[in-house]
Design a protein around this motif. Structure first.
Motif, short mmCIF file in Angstrom:
data_model
loop_
_atom_site.label_atom_id
_atom_site.label_comp_id
_atom_site.label_asym_id
_atom_site.label_seq_id
_atom_site.Cartn_x
_atom_site.Cartn_y
_atom_site.Cartn_z
N GLU A 36 40.84 40.20 37.11
CA GLU A 36 40.20 39.15 36.68
C GLU A 36 39.54 38.33 37.93
OE1 GLU A 36 42.57 36.54 33.91
OE2 GLU A 36 41.96 38.10 32.42
N LEU A 37 40.16 38.17 38.95
CA LEU A 37 39.93 37.40 40.18
C LEU A 37 39.41 38.33 41.29
CD1 LEU A 37 42.58 34.65 40.10
CD2 LEU A 37 40.16 34.51 38.92
N ILE A 38 38.28 37.69 42.05
CA ILE A 38 37.97 38.28 43.46
C ILE A 38 39.22 38.04 44.64
CG2 ILE A 38 35.69 38.68 43.09
CD1 ILE A 38 34.99 36.30 44.58
N GLU A 39 39.97 36.97 44.09
CA GLU A 39 40.91 36.63 45.11
C GLU A 39 42.02 37.52 44.92
OE1 GLU A 39 38.99 32.48 43.94
OE2 GLU A 39 39.35 34.59 43.13
N THR A 40 42.25 38.14 44.00
CA THR A 40 43.32 39.31 43.53
C THR A 40 42.72 40.54 44.39
OG1 THR A 40 43.68 38.25 41.59
CG2 THR A 40 44.26 40.70 41.94
N VAL A 41 41.62 41.01 44.21
CA VAL A 41 40.86 41.97 45.05
C VAL A 41 41.11 41.89 46.40
CG1 VAL A 41 38.87 43.27 45.49
CG2 VAL A 41 39.28 42.49 43.19
N ALA A 42 40.91 40.55 46.97
CA ALA A 42 40.97 40.38 48.58
C ALA A 42 42.40 40.65 48.90
CB ALA A 42 40.74 39.00 48.91
#
Length: 117
Positions: free
Chosen positions: A70-76
């Motif tokens: 869901e989040l690009i924060e998670t991807v990072a």
């Protein structure tokens, strides 16, 4: 401090919080700066002592695309954890950009730094 860089690694994946986003693939652009002592590889012209940017790129692409996120924060954070844990990188800066997420912006994104120089 030496660094190995990967710039604008394009990863097509399912990313987003909205239901319509969960039904499509979108592109993410990943930039990495990874602390790595390049002196041994350079002195000996030895690939085995280098941090292989192709291997890192392939691993991160597989990681990001294995399930919807869901989040690009998670991807990072996933990218930082992977690079540090699997490739023994002591410090990493990760930037994740999501082109087209906001109509009036070329891209939006997050940037994190993890580890120690």
């Amino acid at each position: 401090m030496d660094k190995v860089l990967i710039s604008q690694l394009k990863v097509e994946t399912v990313i987003g919080i909205y239901e319509w986003e969960k039904q499509i693939h979108q592109n993410l652009l990943i930039d990495l700066e990874m602390a790595w002592d390049n002196s041994l590889a350079a002195a000996n012209d030895d690939y085995q002592q280098a941090l292989c940017y192709e291997t890192v790129s392939n691993r991160l692409t597989a990681l990001i695309t294995e399930k919807p996120i869901e989040l690009i924060e998670t991807v990072a954070q996933m990218c930082a954890d992977c690079v540090m844990d699997e490739f023994n990188v002591p410090w990493v800066k990760v930037r994740v950009m999501k082109p087209g997420a906001v109509p009036s912006a070329q891209a939006v994104g997050v940037e994190i730094e993890r580890g120690h120089l």
